[in-house]
Write a protein that holds these residues in place. Structure first.
Motif, PDB file in Angstrom:
ATOM      1  N   VAL A  66       0.736  -1.251   0.184  1.00 45.69           N
ATOM      2  CA  VAL A  66      -0.196   0.027  -0.025  1.00 45.69           C
ATOM      3  C   VAL A  66       1.000   1.027   0.073  1.00 45.69           C
ATOM      4  CG1 VAL A  66      -1.358   1.477   1.432  1.00 45.69           C
ATOM      5  CG2 VAL A  66      -1.829  -1.127   1.217  1.00 45.69           C
ATOM      6  N   ASN A  67       1.720   1.191   0.837  1.00 44.74           N
ATOM      7  CA  ASN A  67       2.701   2.312   0.870  1.00 44.74           C
ATOM      8  C   ASN A  67       3.685   2.694  -0.292  1.00 44.74           C
ATOM      9  OD1 ASN A  67       1.517   3.503   3.253  1.00 44.74           O
ATOM     10  ND2 ASN A  67       3.184   2.158   4.707  1.00 44.74           N
ATOM     11  N   ALA A  68       4.028   1.553  -0.839  1.00 42.79           N
ATOM     12  CA  ALA A  68       4.915   1.912  -2.117  1.00 42.79           C
ATOM     13  C   ALA A  68       3.913   2.312  -3.223  1.00 42.79           C
ATOM     14  CB  ALA A  68       5.062   0.280  -2.544  1.00 42.79           C
ATOM     15  N   VAL A  69       2.620   1.890  -3.432  1.00 44.22           N
ATOM     16  CA  VAL A  69       1.795   2.434  -4.088  1.00 44.22           C
ATOM     17  C   VAL A  69       1.563   4.038  -4.038  1.00 44.22           C
ATOM     18  CG1 VAL A  69      -0.629   2.577  -5.422  1.00 44.22           C
ATOM     19  CG2 VAL A  69       0.649   0.354  -4.921  1.00 44.22           C
ATOM     20  N   ARG A  70       1.167   4.272  -2.520  1.00 45.33           N
ATOM     21  CA  ARG A  70       0.908   5.603  -2.235  1.00 45.33           C
ATOM     22  C   ARG A  70       2.106   6.726  -2.248  1.00 45.33           C
ATOM     23  NH1 ARG A  70      -3.705   6.163   0.956  1.00 45.33           N
ATOM     24  NH2 ARG A  70      -2.992   8.133   1.795  1.00 45.33           N
ATOM     25  N   ALA A 102       8.685 -16.477  -5.307  1.00 45.59           N
ATOM     26  CA  ALA A 102       8.263 -15.523  -4.174  1.00 45.59           C
ATOM     27  C   ALA A 102       8.719 -14.008  -4.611  1.00 45.59           C
ATOM     28  CB  ALA A 102       8.976 -15.928  -3.127  1.00 45.59           C
ATOM     29  N   VAL A 103       9.957 -13.880  -5.157  1.00 42.87           N
ATOM     30  CA  VAL A 103      10.311 -12.651  -5.860  1.00 42.87           C
ATOM     31  C   VAL A 103       9.395 -11.962  -6.449  1.00 42.87           C
ATOM     32  CG1 VAL A 103      12.146 -11.254  -6.882  1.00 42.87           C
ATOM     33  CG2 VAL A 103      12.888 -13.289  -5.409  1.00 42.87           C
ATOM     34  N   PHE A 104       8.995 -12.801  -7.464  1.00 37.68           N
ATOM     35  CA  PHE A 104       7.957 -12.301  -8.529  1.00 37.68           C
ATOM     36  C   PHE A 104       6.870 -12.026  -7.625  1.00 37.68           C
ATOM     37  CE2 PHE A 104       4.408 -12.172 -11.276  1.00 37.68           C
ATOM     38  CZ  PHE A 104       4.567 -11.433 -12.078  1.00 37.68           C
ATOM     39  N   TYR A 105       6.185 -12.628  -6.761  1.00 41.44           N
ATOM     40  CA  TYR A 105       4.959 -12.341  -6.012  1.00 41.44           C
ATOM     41  C   TYR A 105       5.075 -11.071  -5.439  1.00 41.44           C
ATOM     42  CZ  TYR A 105       0.721 -13.348  -3.329  1.00 41.44           C
ATOM     43  OH  TYR A 105      -0.408 -13.135  -2.787  1.00 41.44           O
ATOM     44  N   LEU A 106       6.199 -10.655  -4.741  1.00 38.48           N
ATOM     45  CA  LEU A 106       6.507  -9.704  -4.002  1.00 38.48           C
ATOM     46  C   LEU A 106       6.658  -8.303  -4.788  1.00 38.48           C
ATOM     47  CD1 LEU A 106       9.307 -10.597  -1.209  1.00 38.48           C
ATOM     48  CD2 LEU A 106       6.817 -10.294  -0.961  1.00 38.48           C
ATOM     49  N   ARG A 107       7.013  -8.437  -5.989  1.00 43.81           N
ATOM     50  CA  ARG A 107       7.231  -7.427  -7.227  1.00 43.81           C
ATOM     51  C   ARG A 107       5.804  -7.032  -7.769  1.00 43.81           C
ATOM     52  NH1 ARG A 107      11.914  -8.634 -11.437  1.00 43.81           N
ATOM     53  NH2 ARG A 107      11.602  -6.154 -11.563  1.00 43.81           N
ATOM     54  N   SER A 108       5.007  -8.165  -7.636  1.00 47.34           N
ATOM     55  CA  SER A 108       3.776  -7.772  -8.416  1.00 47.34           C
ATOM     56  C   SER A 108       2.853  -7.267  -7.235  1.00 47.34           C
ATOM     57  CB  SER A 108       3.183  -9.243  -8.770  1.00 47.34           C
ATOM     58  OG  SER A 108       2.617  -9.662  -7.712  1.00 47.34           O
ATOM     59  N   ARG A 109       3.157  -6.883  -6.023  1.00 47.53           N
ATOM     60  CA  ARG A 109       2.568  -6.269  -5.326  1.00 47.53           C
ATOM     61  C   ARG A 109       3.224  -4.896  -4.931  1.00 47.53           C
ATOM     62  NH1 ARG A 109      -0.571  -9.403  -6.619  1.00 47.53           N
ATOM     63  NH2 ARG A 109      -1.481 -11.332  -5.547  1.00 47.53           N
ATOM     64  N   GLY A 110       4.245  -4.677  -5.735  1.00 49.43           N
ATOM     65  CA  GLY A 110       4.660  -3.432  -5.820  1.00 49.43           C
ATOM     66  C   GLY A 110       6.074  -3.123  -4.931  1.00 49.43           C
ATOM     67  N   VAL A 111       6.638  -4.321  -4.643  1.00 53.58           N
ATOM     68  CA  VAL A 111       7.961  -4.056  -3.752  1.00 53.58           C
ATOM     69  C   VAL A 111       8.939  -4.361  -4.698  1.00 53.58           C
ATOM     70  CG1 VAL A 111       9.422  -5.139  -1.796  1.00 53.58           C
ATOM     71  CG2 VAL A 111       6.844  -5.422  -1.718  1.00 53.58           C
ATOM     72  N   ALA A 112       9.906  -3.088  -4.587  1.00 56.24           N
ATOM     73  CA  ALA A 112      11.232  -3.162  -5.704  1.00 56.24           C
ATOM     74  C   ALA A 112      11.854  -4.427  -5.529  1.00 56.24           C
ATOM     75  CB  ALA A 112      11.965  -2.170  -5.340  1.00 56.24           C
ATOM     76  N   GLU A 113      12.600  -4.864  -6.592  1.00 53.91           N
ATOM     77  CA  GLU A 113      13.542  -6.230  -6.692  1.00 53.91           C
ATOM     78  C   GLU A 113      14.242  -6.154  -5.472  1.00 53.91           C
ATOM     79  OE1 GLU A 113      15.333  -7.126 -10.516  1.00 53.91           O
ATOM     80  OE2 GLU A 113      15.220  -9.241  -9.923  1.00 53.91           O
ATOM     81  N   GLU A 114      14.979  -5.412  -5.322  1.00 56.06           N
ATOM     82  CA  GLU A 114      16.052  -5.540  -4.398  1.00 56.06           C
ATOM     83  C   GLU A 114      15.620  -5.539  -3.051  1.00 56.06           C
ATOM     84  OE1 GLU A 114      20.233  -3.246  -4.027  1.00 56.06           O
ATOM     85  OE2 GLU A 114      18.751  -2.180  -3.418  1.00 56.06           O
ATOM     86  N   ALA A 115      14.521  -4.735  -2.572  1.00 62.66           N
ATOM     87  CA  ALA A 115      13.903  -5.042  -1.332  1.00 62.66           C
ATOM     88  C   ALA A 115      13.358  -6.344  -1.160  1.00 62.66           C
ATOM     89  CB  ALA A 115      12.896  -3.885  -1.316  1.00 62.66           C
ATOM     90  N   ARG A 151      18.737  -0.929   3.949  1.00 63.26           N
ATOM     91  CA  ARG A 151      18.133  -0.595   5.070  1.00 63.26           C
ATOM     92  C   ARG A 151      16.750   0.232   4.724  1.00 63.26           C
ATOM     93  NH1 ARG A 151      17.694   0.008   9.944  1.00 63.26           N
ATOM     94  NH2 ARG A 151      18.710  -1.375  11.457  1.00 63.26           N
ATOM     95  N   ASP A 152      16.761   1.212   4.102  1.00 58.46           N
ATOM     96  CA  ASP A 152      15.760   2.068   3.916  1.00 58.46           C
ATOM     97  C   ASP A 152      14.608   1.647   3.081  1.00 58.46           C
ATOM     98  OD1 ASP A 152      17.427   2.066   1.868  1.00 58.46           O
ATOM     99  OD2 ASP A 152      17.139   3.989   1.038  1.00 58.46           O
ATOM    100  N   SER A 153      15.074   0.647   2.100  1.00 57.41           N
ATOM    101  CA  SER A 153      14.283  -0.093   1.198  1.00 57.41           C
ATOM    102  C   SER A 153      13.153  -1.072   1.951  1.00 57.41           C
ATOM    103  CB  SER A 153      14.699  -0.572  -0.264  1.00 57.41           C
ATOM    104  OG  SER A 153      15.663  -1.366   0.335  1.00 57.41           O
ATOM    105  N   VAL A 154      13.701  -1.555   2.944  1.00 57.68           N
ATOM    106  CA  VAL A 154      12.913  -2.836   3.414  1.00 57.68           C
ATOM    107  C   VAL A 154      12.353  -2.446   4.836  1.00 57.68           C
ATOM    108  CG1 VAL A 154      13.400  -5.139   3.876  1.00 57.68           C
ATOM    109  CG2 VAL A 154      14.644  -4.025   2.060  1.00 57.68           C
ATOM    110  N   GLU A 155      12.918  -1.420   5.426  1.00 58.66           N
ATOM    111  CA  GLU A 155      12.764  -0.969   6.789  1.00 58.66           C
ATOM    112  C   GLU A 155      11.348  -1.392   7.019  1.00 58.66           C
ATOM    113  OE1 GLU A 155      13.879   2.434   8.451  1.00 58.66           O
ATOM    114  OE2 GLU A 155      15.490   1.259   9.639  1.00 58.66           O
ATOM    115  N   GLU A 156      10.352  -0.826   6.229  1.00 56.83           N
ATOM    116  CA  GLU A 156       8.874  -0.772   6.433  1.00 56.83           C
ATOM    117  C   GLU A 156       8.279  -2.089   6.547  1.00 56.83           C
ATOM    118  OE1 GLU A 156       8.300   0.719   1.899  1.00 56.83           O
ATOM    119  OE2 GLU A 156       8.266   2.006   3.412  1.00 56.83           O
ATOM    120  N   LEU A 157       9.009  -3.039   5.819  1.00 59.27           N
ATOM    121  CA  LEU A 157       8.492  -4.596   5.687  1.00 59.27           C
ATOM    122  C   LEU A 157       8.471  -5.364   6.876  1.00 59.27           C
ATOM    123  CD1 LEU A 157      10.062  -5.116   2.358  1.00 59.27           C
ATOM    124  CD2 LEU A 157       7.248  -5.398   2.733  1.00 59.27           C
ATOM    125  N   LEU A 158       9.322  -4.849   7.862  1.00 57.91           N
ATOM    126  CA  LEU A 158       9.704  -5.247   9.158  1.00 57.91           C
ATOM    127  C   LEU A 158       8.878  -5.117  10.300  1.00 57.91           C
ATOM    128  CD1 LEU A 158      13.602  -5.316   8.757  1.00 57.91           C
ATOM    129  CD2 LEU A 158      12.206  -7.173   8.182  1.00 57.91           C
TER     130      LEU A 158
END
Lengths: 261, 445
Positions: free
Chosen positions: A103-107, B388-401, B438-445
């Motif tokens: 959600v936040n990535a999209v926002r 799994a990498v693709f699944y996350l990317r398809s949800r908007g998470v950048a590849e590296e993250a 750090r910055d790209s993934v922090e929000e996922l934790l």
């Protein structure tokens, strides 16, 4: 919203899509039907940019931009969502954290402020109801140990939270009992809106009793052999794919052959 | 045996041993002499030894490290705050180059019935209190580094839990290598004795600066008396040029339980040996291991569990993440002896290889001499799941993250088994920092 022109795609050098033309406008629900191996899932995967699918010819534009140039995550940011045929299990990443990141990535992409934890939770809990999903699944690892029905509900739940502009459902009905099917369909119907398009990929007409499409396209051997309204799905149900394939071969055989070249 | 380093150590022993704690006591001096004799004939292990096939210790032997008798001066330089060590929340013993620093240690809040002391002080003042246990828990086949420690070590932690005591706070043992002079050799020797029906958590944490070569060679012996329950945490977080060899030897009495966690993050060449003897009925151990290696790190984990008696239980899971040109070794041996009927032994080693140049050598071994047992073992070496990498990317998470997140999730399996909340939280962020942008993934934790 989405324009597909003469799309050809292959997997490992094997041609699967052989000239797809399709236009989807905002507010519409399109069903894509076809027998196994007709290229339905390939089309869905090409639209979301999955690795391993090579576009060999044709164009896809989405809101005026070249969709094929975008990475999968950029497509998600632009509002495209795929409900997976086989949702992936991701041990160690909780459903809720994935959703929040998503959600936040999209926002962020839209230049909107990130949601704080309280607002986010409010949003998520409201959406859980639309697919009748248990709250405890939020805190479990993504799809890990979920039943087949729970996985599909989870896909529709994610879709409800992310509110995509273009939602693509890849055989979301496969393997569902009637209750799960109804729950999934009501989740999808709740998302129908004038500014949103939905593409429903399915083998069976059954789902279309619950998600009534505006258009039905039949895919065979990698191209659209017939398009019509919802009554086409009923005809298919009655006569089977064999009927329409032989029927279409007479009319569109030449086009299919040239497409395969 | 041609190694210069060995000759240096042997040459230093006569002077050193006189200065070591407890040298005036006959049995202590004899224990060291016996070890020295064995060390003289066996030396350090070489790749010719089966248990060292994948780990060549030449880099450790190429230089001569400086054994310290008591470098109390080193401790004066230490400022825990500067080392990012948060204030102690419970009892904490701090060792600098293997020797206790009273100034840095705090024992104010220690639970009644728990004693945490310097082994050196006990060897000098009441040596016979540790005589039944010290240097008695290692198997006869202990390797050269363990013997080397026995011959040279004079200090470490002695932790004793009285019968029935339930420690409310973890006991922290912090080992700092300080290198005002390059090439320190720290050889802590720890002895943990958990009395009948006692319960505690003990954390051994090893730290030191980056950029300096130093060598920690530690041995910890644990005795778990009847129905004792011990959580033991070993955290190897030393600097990028550090050498670390550690031995953990555990003996179980009836009904006792060990929850041993081993987390290896730092160091240049690291070898951990864990040897557990389930030496009485209804004793059980859980071994939870995690190693994260990158660059040119070499991490070797060697575990050995003996099911010596009936109705014993072991459950071992070691996970590894190996990147860059790093190399990880896992050898896990489980032996179910003839009398150990109704034993249950589960072992698994899972590795995630993140680079083409990284290497994992894994060797799970199960030897069963009893007939009524439930045992399983397995090892995997794999890469991130592209689906799994693709699944996350398809949800908007950048590849590296997405890759970082999946890697972290793999490790987190081990981290979330840690029962001490503050420790778990610290490790979560330490490991995330090591693995992720750090910055790209922090929000996922």
């Amino acid at each position: 919203m989405l324009k597909i022109n003469d799309l050809h795609a292959s997997i490992d050098g094997k041609a699967i899509l052989k000239g797809i033309d399709l236009e989807v406008k905002a507010g519409e629900v399109h069903a894509i039907m076809g027998p196994n191996g007709s290229g339905k899932s390939t089309l869905a995967n090409v639209l979301v940019g999955r690795d391993g699918y090579t576009v060999t010819r044709g164009r896809v534009t989405y809101n005026g931009q070249n969709l094929l140039e975008l990475s999968p995550e950029e497509r998600a940011h632009e509002g495209i969502f795929l409900a997976f045929q086989y949702p992936v299990e991701i041990p160690g990443v909780s459903n809720i954290n994935l959703l929040k990141a998503s959600v936040n990535a999209v926002r962020k992409h839209r230049g909107e402020k990130e949601l704080d934890a309280i607002d986010f939770l409010k949003l998520v809990k409201a959406k859980l109801k639309t697919v009748d999903m248990k709250q405890e699944l939020l805190y479990r690892s993504v799809n890990e140990g979920f039943s087949g029905g729970e996985k599909k509900r989870n896909e529709v739940f994610q879709m409800a939270v992310l509110e995509p502009t273009l939602a693509i459902m890849d055989e979301t009905d496969s393997g569902l009992d009637i209750d799960a099917l109804k729950a999934v369909a009501s989740g999808v119907n709740a998302l129908r809106a004038d500014d949103r398009a939905i593409i429903v990929v399915t083998h069976y007409q059954r789902l279309l009793d619950y998600i009534v499409p505006d258009y039905v396209h039949v895919l065979a051997h990698g191209s659209v052999i017939k398009s019509g309204d919802k009554s086409l799905a009923l005809e298919l149900e009655k006569h089977g794919y064999g009927w329409i394939e032989s029927h279409a071969d007479d009319q569109a055989g030449a086009a299919t052959v040239s497409g395969a070249g | 045996m041609n190694d210069l380093a060995i000759n240096d150590y042997l040459g230093a022993h006569p002077d050193m041993s006189a200065a070591l704690a407890g040298s005036a006591t006959a049995w202590v001096a004899q224990t060291r002499r016996d070890a020295l004799e064995r060390f003289q004939s066996e030396g350090f292990p070489t790749p010719r030894h089966e248990a060292w096939r994948y780990t060549n210790v030449r880099p450790i032997l190429k230089q001569s490290f400086t054994p310290s008798v008591a470098q109390r001066d080193d401790a004066e330089e230490i400022d825990l705050e500067k080392l990012s060590i948060t204030p102690a929340v419970g009892p904490r013993l701090v060792f600098v180059n293997g020797h206790l620093s009273s100034r840095l240690s705090t024992l104010d809040d220690i639970d009644a019935g728990v004693r945490a002391r310097s082994l050196a002080a006990v060897l000098d003042n009441e040596p016979d209190s540790v005589k039944p246990h010290l240097a008695r828990q290692m198997p006869g086949c202990a390797h050269g580094f363990t013997i080397f420690n026995t011959a040279f070590a004079g200090d470490g932690a002695l932790i004793e839990l009285d019968a029935g005591v339930k420690a409310t706070q973890p006991i922290e043992l912090l080992y700092i290598v300080s290198t005002p002079n390059p090439g320190a050799l720290a050889q802590p020797r720890n002895l943990l004795i958990a009395g009948p029906n006692s319960e505690a958590q003990i954390v051994e944490r090893y730290i030191g600066p980056d950029g300096d070569a130093y060598f920690t060679n530690v041995v910890t012996e644990i005795v778990l008396q009847q129905d004792a329950r011990l959580g033991h945490y070993k955290l190897q977080e030393e600097g990028d040029k550090a050498f670390h060899v550690g031995g953990l030897f555990v003996r179980h009495e009836t009904g006792s339980r060990l929850y041993a966690h081993s987390i290896s993050i730092g160091g240049s060449l690291v070898r951990n040996d864990v040897h557990v003897v389930l030496g009485a009925p209804h004793s059980a151990c859980v071994l939870n291991g995690l190693y994260v290696a990158g660059g040119r790190q070499h991490v070797d984990n060697h575990t050995h569990i003996d099911h010596a008696e009936p109705d014993t239980n072991s459950n071992e899971v070691y996970k590894g993440i190996v990147d860059g040109r790093a190399r990880a070794v896992f050898q896990g041996r489980v032996v179910v002896h003839q009398d150990a009927q109704r034993s249950d032994a589960q072992q698994s080693n899972k590795n995630l290889l993140l680079s083409r140049n990284a290497e994992v050598d894994t060797k799970p071994q199960l030897e069963i001499y009893a007939d009524d047992v439930a045992c399983s073992h397995g090892a995997t070496v794999g890469q991130l799941d592209p689906d799994a990498v693709f699944y996350l990317r398809s949800r908007g998470v950048a590849e590296e993250a997405a890759r970082g997140l999946l890697t972290y999730a793999f490790a987190n399996d081990a981290v979330e088994k840690i029962q001490i909340v503050s420790l778990r939280e610290r490790l979560e962020s330490v490991i995330a920092a090591k693995l992720l942008k750090r910055d790209s993934v922090e929000e996922l934790l």
